[in-house]
Design a protein around this motif. Sequence first.
Motif, PDB file in Angstrom:
ATOM      1  N   SER A   5     -16.315 -75.283 -21.763  1.00  0.00           N
ATOM      2  CA  SER A   5     -15.174 -75.112 -22.366  1.00  0.00           C
ATOM      3  C   SER A   5     -14.995 -73.566 -23.878  1.00  0.00           C
ATOM      4  CB  SER A   5     -15.401 -76.269 -23.787  1.00  0.00           C
ATOM      5  OG  SER A   5     -15.685 -76.868 -23.861  1.00  0.00           O
ATOM      6  N   TYR A  47     -12.568 -71.727 -22.923  1.00  0.00           N
ATOM      7  CA  TYR A  47     -10.936 -72.005 -22.246  1.00  0.00           C
ATOM      8  C   TYR A  47     -10.563 -70.257 -21.965  1.00  0.00           C
ATOM      9  CZ  TYR A  47     -10.923 -76.519 -23.190  1.00  0.00           C
ATOM     10  OH  TYR A  47     -11.948 -77.686 -23.421  1.00  0.00           O
ATOM     11  N   GLN A  54      -6.198 -77.616 -24.924  1.00  0.00           N
ATOM     12  CA  GLN A  54      -6.515 -77.280 -26.135  1.00  0.00           C
ATOM     13  C   GLN A  54      -4.915 -77.552 -26.649  1.00  0.00           C
ATOM     14  OE1 GLN A  54      -7.903 -73.283 -25.381  1.00  0.00           O
ATOM     15  NE2 GLN A  54      -7.012 -72.770 -23.628  1.00  0.00           N
TER      16      GLN A  54
END
Length: 198
Positions: free
Chosen positions: A17, A19, A56
């Motif tokens: 995660s 990103y 997201q």
Amino acid sequence: GISACYANLGVNAWEQSNYKVAVGYYMEAVRIDSAMHDTLGVSSAYNNIGIIYAIQEDFDAALVYLNKALELRRAINNMREVGLTLRNIAGVYADKEECEKALELLAEAVEVSQNVGDARGEAQCYESMAECYKWMGQLDNALEYANKAYDILYAIGYKRGLASLNTLLGDVYLELGDAQKAITHYVAGYELALELGM
């Protein structure tokens, strides 16, 4: 090559995660693949960047990168990847609650999947269509497309897909007021998930 290393680093960062770091690695892969004239590599990195932005909920950025991937995949006539990217773009529109646009893209993706013999991709389209129809309150259509997906996944023996699809079918039957069929599908999905260690 080096580009694949950056893509793998992108996958690792994505799975954690992280990103922003993942996008950075994918952009580096784009730079290298572009210099090598590797259109498929560039399109793959753009597709992954688009998915990361979608996760997201930055839908505008997601659509920019997914559409870049789609354009490149069409240019090299990689229709299996075109089908995948159409499904990804449709997913973004569904997340934006623009189901009519999602359904339009999914119908195109069904046609592409059928033309390249991608049964699993076709089933994923039908499942996504069923989810859109469910969200729109068109439960008969949701049931029709969920059953189309089910028939294909059953025929090819894709149990992981059947596990999640049984949950969707259970949800639709529950909303239709058929608790017995809902329970049957929930139990079937649960048993498959247990069997697969999901």
